[in-house]
Design an enzyme around this catalytic site. Sequence first.
Site, PDB file in Angstrom:
ATOM      1  N   ARG A 213       1.084   6.424   6.669  1.00 50.90           N
ATOM      2  CA  ARG A 213       1.480   5.179   6.008  1.00 50.90           C
ATOM      3  C   ARG A 213       1.397   5.333   4.498  1.00 50.90           C
ATOM      4  O   ARG A 213       2.258   4.843   3.769  1.00 50.90           O
ATOM      5  CB  ARG A 213       0.592   4.032   6.494  1.00 50.90           C
ATOM      6  CG  ARG A 213       0.828   3.641   7.941  1.00 50.90           C
ATOM      7  CD  ARG A 213      -0.305   2.787   8.494  1.00 50.90           C
ATOM      8  NE  ARG A 213      -0.442   1.524   7.781  1.00 50.90           N
ATOM      9  CZ  ARG A 213      -1.465   0.688   7.946  1.00 50.90           C
ATOM     10  NH1 ARG A 213      -2.457   1.005   8.783  1.00 50.90           N
ATOM     11  NH2 ARG A 213      -1.516  -0.461   7.280  1.00 50.90           N
ATOM     12  N   CYS A 288      -6.654  -0.930   1.502  1.00 51.41           N
ATOM     13  CA  CYS A 288      -6.203  -0.562   2.852  1.00 51.41           C
ATOM     14  C   CYS A 288      -4.926  -1.341   3.139  1.00 51.41           C
ATOM     15  O   CYS A 288      -4.124  -1.581   2.239  1.00 51.41           O
ATOM     16  CB  CYS A 288      -7.284  -0.829   3.884  1.00 51.41           C
ATOM     17  SG  CYS A 288      -7.765  -2.569   4.044  1.00 51.41           S
TER      18      CYS A 288
END
Length: 331
Positions: A213, A288
């Site tokens: 990601r 995150c």
Amino acid sequence: MSFCLPRILSRTSLPTKLLRPMSSASSAPLLLTPAQVKELMAGQRPISILDATWFMPNVSRKAKDEFASKRLPGAQFLDLDEVASPHELGLKHMMPSGRVFADACERLGIAPSSHVIIYDGHGVFSSPRALFMFRAFGHGNSSIIDGGLPRWQADGLPVEDGVPQQAQPSEYPAPILDTATVKSYEQVVSNSLLGPALSSDAEIVVDARSQGRYLGKDPEPRPGLSSGHIPNSFSLPFTAFLDRKSTGGLEYTTFLPKEKIQQALVNAVGPEAVDMILQGKLPITTSCGSGMSAGVLWLGLKLLGVEKIGLYDESWTGYAMRPTSKIEISH
């Protein structure tokens, strides 16, 4: 494949005068074993046990349903999406105001003197975010169970089910947030104006999402959200701080020993940066997907004794949702 140099957040952009958080009892250990929690349960001091289980948005499991079917004796459920402040982009589990936090504590029967013990159903995943919230509001008498509910079960300790007993309401004065611990979008954006030199008056950023990601190769779990990363941030998946265990058919995560956590940090940002971080010369911010697993990195750094740590509350979701944000992808 290329990796970017670290982006750093300007310390000069932070508030020059910190608001004073509410003072509670002296700080408790960050981590507790199930055996230690069992001993505290049998003691005379007030404790409050919270289940802070949270699941990713692409998972069909419901934390509240699982709490009703299995939990630690006497536990109350802490919904991190409900104990939160509204956000202009509709983001979930953002840090609450002092009043929202205090109201939740009162409903959950938590007093300023209570030892708050937090766990989750994964082992270690969402409980560190809940601990970050308590510590940021000055409630130092707070800990997580390392290994959470599954380790508790693996150790042969009892669980309960059914309708939980209602907590006795308490009184909890509204605390003031330590604003140095929570980083904003504006602070992250201002970071892009700085150079990457570690010696500058700045802050380093680590990203707890998976490397796929971070690199922009794997999709985000939130539909329509671009993957990639904040320019010059470091990839440090939260799993790098954790050990996966399997006991008696139960799988769960616990924190690695401190020396392995430190080595994972070195692998991500380099030995020079780690030396500066440990000496308090280089502050560090964790990020995150939505501010949840950034708590795992925050807690791992706290275990190393790092004090100058912030958490980017919106994290990647808030950053990538804004059309003006610069998104970097590594090929």
